[in-house]
Scaffold this motif. Structure first.
Motif, PDB file in Angstrom:
ATOM      1  N   GLN A 138      66.850  84.846  26.845  1.00  0.00           N
ATOM      2  CA  GLN A 138      67.345  83.761  27.680  1.00  0.00           C
ATOM      3  C   GLN A 138      68.559  84.209  28.492  1.00  0.00           C
ATOM      4  O   GLN A 138      69.511  84.773  27.953  1.00  0.00           O
ATOM      5  CB  GLN A 138      67.729  82.561  26.793  1.00  0.00           C
ATOM      6  N   GLY A 139      68.511  83.981  29.796  1.00  0.00           N
ATOM      7  CA  GLY A 139      69.653  84.286  30.643  1.00  0.00           C
ATOM      8  C   GLY A 139      69.768  85.727  31.081  1.00  0.00           C
ATOM      9  O   GLY A 139      70.704  86.091  31.797  1.00  0.00           O
ATOM     10  N   PHE A 140      68.827  86.589  30.699  1.00  0.00           N
ATOM     11  CA  PHE A 140      68.875  88.003  31.092  1.00  0.00           C
ATOM     12  C   PHE A 140      68.444  88.114  32.544  1.00  0.00           C
ATOM     13  O   PHE A 140      67.341  87.703  32.907  1.00  0.00           O
ATOM     14  CB  PHE A 140      67.956  88.817  30.187  1.00  0.00           C
ATOM     15  N   LEU A 141      69.300  88.682  33.395  1.00  0.00           N
ATOM     16  CA  LEU A 141      69.040  88.704  34.825  1.00  0.00           C
ATOM     17  C   LEU A 141      68.216  89.930  35.211  1.00  0.00           C
ATOM     18  O   LEU A 141      68.749  91.015  35.419  1.00  0.00           O
ATOM     19  CB  LEU A 141      70.359  88.699  35.603  1.00  0.00           C
ATOM     20  N   ASP A 142      66.912  89.762  35.292  1.00  0.00           N
ATOM     21  CA  ASP A 142      66.104  90.886  35.769  1.00  0.00           C
ATOM     22  C   ASP A 142      65.064  90.441  36.792  1.00  0.00           C
ATOM     23  O   ASP A 142      64.092  91.137  37.040  1.00  0.00           O
ATOM     24  CB  ASP A 142      65.447  91.643  34.612  1.00  0.00           C
ATOM     25  N   SER A 143      65.316  89.312  37.417  1.00  0.00           N
ATOM     26  CA  SER A 143      64.513  88.915  38.566  1.00  0.00           C
ATOM     27  C   SER A 143      65.126  89.525  39.825  1.00  0.00           C
ATOM     28  O   SER A 143      66.258  89.993  39.819  1.00  0.00           O
ATOM     29  CB  SER A 143      64.469  87.386  38.690  1.00  0.00           C
ATOM     30  N   SER A 144      64.360  89.528  40.893  1.00  0.00           N
ATOM     31  CA  SER A 144      64.847  90.058  42.166  1.00  0.00           C
ATOM     32  C   SER A 144      64.181  89.325  43.312  1.00  0.00           C
ATOM     33  O   SER A 144      63.122  88.725  43.148  1.00  0.00           O
ATOM     34  CB  SER A 144      64.539  91.557  42.285  1.00  0.00           C
ATOM     35  N   THR A 145      64.804  89.414  44.479  1.00  0.00           N
ATOM     36  CA  THR A 145      64.158  88.910  45.680  1.00  0.00           C
ATOM     37  C   THR A 145      62.850  89.672  45.879  1.00  0.00           C
ATOM     38  O   THR A 145      62.836  90.904  45.888  1.00  0.00           O
ATOM     39  CB  THR A 145      65.062  89.102  46.908  1.00  0.00           C
ATOM     40  N   TYR A 146      61.767  88.946  46.024  1.00  0.00           N
ATOM     41  CA  TYR A 146      60.438  89.535  46.153  1.00  0.00           C
ATOM     42  C   TYR A 146      60.155  89.762  47.634  1.00  0.00           C
ATOM     43  O   TYR A 146      59.732  88.860  48.346  1.00  0.00           O
ATOM     44  CB  TYR A 146      59.413  88.584  45.531  1.00  0.00           C
ATOM     45  N   LEU A 147      60.441  90.978  48.085  1.00  0.00           N
ATOM     46  CA  LEU A 147      60.255  91.319  49.487  1.00  0.00           C
ATOM     47  C   LEU A 147      58.783  91.598  49.799  1.00  0.00           C
ATOM     48  O   LEU A 147      58.030  92.005  48.912  1.00  0.00           O
ATOM     49  CB  LEU A 147      61.084  92.550  49.836  1.00  0.00           C
ATOM     50  N   PRO A 148      58.365  91.389  51.040  1.00  0.00           N
ATOM     51  CA  PRO A 148      57.002  91.787  51.416  1.00  0.00           C
ATOM     52  C   PRO A 148      56.795  93.281  51.181  1.00  0.00           C
ATOM     53  O   PRO A 148      57.747  94.074  51.227  1.00  0.00           O
ATOM     54  CB  PRO A 148      56.938  91.443  52.906  1.00  0.00           C
ATOM     55  N   VAL A 149      55.552  93.668  50.967  1.00  0.00           N
ATOM     56  CA  VAL A 149      55.255  95.057  50.614  1.00  0.00           C
ATOM     57  C   VAL A 149      55.408  95.978  51.827  1.00  0.00           C
ATOM     58  O   VAL A 149      55.544  95.529  52.965  1.00  0.00           O
ATOM     59  CB  VAL A 149      53.838  95.181  50.020  1.00  0.00           C
TER      60      VAL A 149
END
Length: 407
Positions: A34-45
């Motif tokens: 919980q709360g672990f920051l490992d998301s990112s902005t999902y840029l186009p390929v």
């Protein structure tokens, strides 16, 4: 090396976003905290970025990656991928930028400069000729010098000479009989010789294949797959460039110490260049509105309309009562697909949901799977096809969503 104040060199996959945590965070990968920051902005390929033909957007795209990588504590972002799209059956074409060496070169330079403006190293890959899926780990690519120089090398040369990329990742395949990752002609003679590359040559994961060739023919860092070591860290000794292998070769005189010194010097040079020693790197930012706007802009400019027979588009919403959306990919999220390209997106809107959000109650939307995403004959079952045909016949407009997936 704690006694010398040399930190770990932390890398992350991510041609189009900083990958979710793996490696030493393997326990988290299996069971998120919980709360672990490992998301990112999902840029186009990458192929979408190249389709913009916008070098300034390439730089902005790279800045987003570099900023988020820095925020996440990464020193190297493993991108861009710029292999020439030679066959449509290459499973990583979506990561790559073009079949056009000039376009790939132009977009690559901006991307790399953007990443490295944030104090994070880019890693241009996969050097070189890793252009097909079948036998891509072992195939021996036989190529004329003219094809090499005119088609396959220009984007890599631009990455080194114009963008001053900090690291280059080798490919799995052989080139003229020798593995590309430690290939005397490709690495020593062209990359480090002709182009004057002063950075780090690193392998793709488990791409090194020979100790002596790795040491003598330009490989600086051998990357393995630490998460597969499990409870047996001594597997490290099986790496081709492990100290238990290399040190005896140096002490016996079979490998000059100067070769080792050159590799160490290159690694330290990049560490100093990116302020890993003095803490002077920008702190970075995490999924800011500005980052989201860059992703949106790339997606918008990367759309390609191949044909518009009879002025079909844009659709006249006031004349449409029923829309049939067909295709499994219309209702499937893709951010965590693509193996090493997987990005843990904050959110993802599928084509089906996007149409529903746009149209609301102004028209009726039906959905038919049409096909299944699986490697079996049942993927194209008659029942799925027949249901899609019925839906198409009953609608004013059909939106068909095809495409590949990581399966």
């Amino acid at each position: 090396v704690p006694r010398l104040g040399i930190p770990d060199l932390v890398m992350s996959d991510g041609p189009h976003g900083v990958r979710r945590e793996i490696g030493k965070y393997w326990d988290y990968y299996k069971k998120p905290l919980q709360g672990f920051l490992d998301s990112s902005t999902y840029l186009p390929v990458g192929i979408c970025l190249a389709a913009t033909w916008n070098e300034d957007l390439g730089y902005a795209y790279g800045r987003v990656l570099g900023s988020e990588a820095s925020f996440r504590g990464k020193d190297v972002i493993l991108g861009p991928g710029i292999n020439i799209i030679r066959t449509p059956l290459n499973g990583r074409n979506f990561e790559y930028q073009s079949e056009d060496p000039l376009l790939a070169a132009k977009m690559t330079v901006g991307y790399i400069k953007g990443v490295q403006s944030q104090g994070v190293s880019a890693s241009v890959k996969h050097y070189i000729a890793n252009n097909q899926e079948v036998n891509r780990m072992k195939i021996d690519v036989q190529m004329s010098e003219r094809a090499l120089r005119e088609i396959y090398l220009p984007a890599f040369k631009a990455a080194v000479v114009e963008a001053d990329v900090n690291t280059v990742m080798g490919a799995y395949n052989k080139f003229r009989g020798q593995y590309a990752t430690h290939n005397d002609y490709l690495v020593n003679q062209i990359l480090k010789g002709e182009w004057g590359f002063k950075g780090i040559m690193l392998s793709d994961w488990a791409a090194a294949d020979d100790t002596m060739e790795s040491l003598l023919y330009g490989l600086d860092i051998e990357m393995g797959t630490s998460m597969n070591m499990g409870e047996y860290p001594n597997k490290y000794n099986k790496f081709f460039m492990a100290d238990t292998t290399v040190i005896p070769l140096v002490k016996s005189g079979k490998v000059p110490e100067s070769f080792i010194n050159d590799k160490v010097r290159r690694i330290l040079r990049i560490m100093y260049k990116t302020h890993m020693m003095d803490g002077g790197r920008p702190k970075g930012a995490y999924n800011t509105p500005a980052h989201q706007q860059v992703a949106l802009k790339v997606a918008e400019e990367g759309l390609v309309l191949l044909k518009n027979r009879g002025g079909l588009l844009p659709l006249q919403q006031n004349k449409i009562k029923t829309i049939a959306v067909i295709g499994a990919n219309a209702d499937r999220k893709n951010a965590l697909g693509g193996g090493s390209s997987q990005v843990k997106a904050f959110y993802e809107v599928t084509p089906l949901q996007g149409l529903k959000n746009l149209i609301g109650k102004q028209a009726r939307i039906t959905y038919s799977e049409g096909y299944r995403i699986e490697r079996k004959p049942t993927a194209n079952a008659d029942s799925l096809i027949n249901a899609a045909v019925r839906a198409a016949k009953a609608a004013d407009v059909v939106v068909l969503v095809g495409g590949w997936t990581n399966k």
